[in-house]
Write a protein that holds these residues in place. Structure first.
Motif, PDB file in Angstrom:
ATOM      1  N   PHE A   1       4.300  50.724 -12.565  1.00  0.00           N
ATOM      2  CA  PHE A   1       3.349  49.616 -12.571  1.00  0.00           C
ATOM      3  C   PHE A   1       1.929  50.172 -12.572  1.00  0.00           C
ATOM      4  CE2 PHE A   1       6.861  47.276 -10.344  1.00  0.00           C
ATOM      5  CZ  PHE A   1       7.025  46.273 -11.276  1.00  0.00           C
ATOM      6  N   SER A   2       1.018  49.451 -13.208  1.00  0.00           N
ATOM      7  CA  SER A   2      -0.387  49.844 -13.217  1.00  0.00           C
ATOM      8  C   SER A   2      -1.023  49.532 -11.859  1.00  0.00           C
ATOM      9  CB  SER A   2      -1.138  49.098 -14.317  1.00  0.00           C
ATOM     10  OG  SER A   2      -1.205  47.713 -14.003  1.00  0.00           O
ATOM     11  N   ASP A   3      -2.126  50.205 -11.572  1.00  0.00           N
ATOM     12  CA  ASP A   3      -2.877  49.924 -10.346  1.00  0.00           C
ATOM     13  C   ASP A   3      -3.407  48.494 -10.355  1.00  0.00           C
ATOM     14  OD1 ASP A   3      -2.411  52.497  -9.445  1.00  0.00           O
ATOM     15  OD2 ASP A   3      -4.348  53.272 -10.149  1.00  0.00           O
ATOM     16  N   GLU A   4      -3.784  47.979 -11.532  1.00  0.00           N
ATOM     17  CA  GLU A   4      -4.304  46.610 -11.651  1.00  0.00           C
ATOM     18  C   GLU A   4      -3.241  45.579 -11.274  1.00  0.00           C
ATOM     19  OE1 GLU A   4      -6.568  49.414 -14.011  1.00  0.00           O
ATOM     20  OE2 GLU A   4      -4.450  48.915 -14.160  1.00  0.00           O
ATOM     21  N   LEU A   5      -2.027  45.793 -11.746  1.00  0.00           N
ATOM     22  CA  LEU A   5      -0.955  44.856 -11.414  1.00  0.00           C
ATOM     23  C   LEU A   5      -0.624  44.937  -9.931  1.00  0.00           C
ATOM     24  CD1 LEU A   5       1.440  43.182 -13.317  1.00  0.00           C
ATOM     25  CD2 LEU A   5       2.650  44.595 -11.666  1.00  0.00           C
ATOM     26  N   ARG A   6      -0.598  46.139  -9.383  1.00  0.00           N
ATOM     27  CA  ARG A   6      -0.333  46.293  -7.947  1.00  0.00           C
ATOM     28  C   ARG A   6      -1.378  45.558  -7.110  1.00  0.00           C
ATOM     29  NH1 ARG A   6       3.502  49.646  -6.492  1.00  0.00           N
ATOM     30  NH2 ARG A   6       4.380  51.044  -8.048  1.00  0.00           N
ATOM     31  N   ALA A   7      -2.636  45.663  -7.492  1.00  0.00           N
ATOM     32  CA  ALA A   7      -3.700  44.973  -6.753  1.00  0.00           C
ATOM     33  C   ALA A   7      -3.525  43.456  -6.842  1.00  0.00           C
ATOM     34  CB  ALA A   7      -5.069  45.392  -7.286  1.00  0.00           C
ATOM     35  N   ALA A   8      -3.179  42.954  -8.022  1.00  0.00           N
ATOM     36  CA  ALA A   8      -2.984  41.513  -8.201  1.00  0.00           C
ATOM     37  C   ALA A   8      -1.761  41.014  -7.438  1.00  0.00           C
ATOM     38  CB  ALA A   8      -2.858  41.180  -9.681  1.00  0.00           C
ATOM     39  N   ALA A   9      -0.774  41.887  -7.228  1.00  0.00           N
ATOM     40  CA  ALA A   9       0.455  41.509  -6.525  1.00  0.00           C
ATOM     41  C   ALA A   9       0.289  41.523  -5.006  1.00  0.00           C
ATOM     42  CB  ALA A   9       1.596  42.446  -6.927  1.00  0.00           C
ATOM     43  N   ALA A  10      -0.776  42.122  -4.511  1.00  0.00           N
ATOM     44  CA  ALA A  10      -0.960  42.275  -3.062  1.00  0.00           C
ATOM     45  C   ALA A  10      -0.832  40.959  -2.287  1.00  0.00           C
ATOM     46  CB  ALA A  10      -2.289  42.962  -2.769  1.00  0.00           C
ATOM     47  N   PRO A  11      -1.394  39.831  -2.767  1.00  0.00           N
ATOM     48  CA  PRO A  11      -1.242  38.581  -2.001  1.00  0.00           C
ATOM     49  C   PRO A  11       0.209  38.096  -1.885  1.00  0.00           C
ATOM     50  CG  PRO A  11      -3.032  38.378  -3.585  1.00  0.00           C
ATOM     51  CD  PRO A  11      -2.312  39.656  -3.897  1.00  0.00           C
ATOM     52  N   LEU A  12       1.083  38.614  -2.715  1.00  0.00           N
ATOM     53  CA  LEU A  12       2.492  38.208  -2.659  1.00  0.00           C
ATOM     54  C   LEU A  12       3.297  39.004  -1.631  1.00  0.00           C
ATOM     55  CD1 LEU A  12       3.295  37.845  -6.463  1.00  0.00           C
ATOM     56  CD2 LEU A  12       2.883  36.019  -4.795  1.00  0.00           C
ATOM     57  N   MET A  13       2.737  40.098  -1.168  1.00  0.00           N
ATOM     58  CA  MET A  13       3.462  40.932  -0.210  1.00  0.00           C
ATOM     59  C   MET A  13       3.530  40.219   1.136  1.00  0.00           C
ATOM     60  SD  MET A  13       4.372  43.495  -2.027  1.00  0.00           S
ATOM     61  CE  MET A  13       5.027  44.623  -0.841  1.00  0.00           C
ATOM     62  N   LEU A  14       4.661  40.380   1.796  1.00  0.00           N
ATOM     63  CA  LEU A  14       4.872  39.720   3.088  1.00  0.00           C
ATOM     64  C   LEU A  14       4.009  40.330   4.170  1.00  0.00           C
ATOM     65  CD1 LEU A  14       8.737  39.355   3.237  1.00  0.00           C
ATOM     66  CD2 LEU A  14       7.058  37.607   2.733  1.00  0.00           C
TER      67      LEU A  14
END
Length: 146
Positions: free
Chosen positions: A127-140
């Protein structure tokens, strides 16, 4: 109860119902797909690399599990609550619940695993760093001790 994640309203239409007036079992997965897609599209994700805010555009579902608890009867607007249980190097594990609009009933729950693929080789790619950053709010949020 799971803390964190996103609550996304989805539509159940008349043609989603089976002969008994219940949401057809195959449609629960579709509701989850629509909810997750709506979230990512709002952030700028698109399947066309030329239009997407992310270079990760070739994501495949590796596994999908649904446990049915209480049927949805009739048309309406339930909610899909979803979150990322974990995000590895090349795959992400979403947890989800399909809820009544008032959050009182868990109609179904389960998980979905996505794999990020290289479009040229169809092999897993990080995964790209950009996608990881965008996914952060979904993390529990960290679970409280029992």
């Amino acid at each position: 109860m799971t803390a964190g994640g996103v609550y996304e309203p989805v539509q159940v239409h008349f043609d989603d119902l089976d002969a008994m007036g219940l949401l057809h079992n195959s449609r629960y997965a579709l509701l989850v797909e629509r909810a997750i897609s709506a979230y990512w599209h709002r952030l700028g994700w698109a399947s066309d690399p030329g239009r997407s805010a992310f270079k990760d555009v070739f994501l495949a579902v590796r596994e999908f599990k649904v446990t049915y608890n209480t049927p949805i009867t009739g048309v309406g607007e339930p909610l899909v609550h979803f979150w990322l249980e974990r995000m590895g190097r090349t795959s992400g594990w979403y947890g989800f619940r399909v809820l009544s609009a008032d959050h009182a009933v868990v109609h179904a729950e389960g998980y979905r695993v996505n794999v990020n693929l290289d479009p040229a080789t169809l092999r897993p790619t990080p995964f790209s760093d950009e996608l990881r950053a965008a996914a952060a709010p979904l993390m529990l949020a960290e679970a409280a001790p029992c």
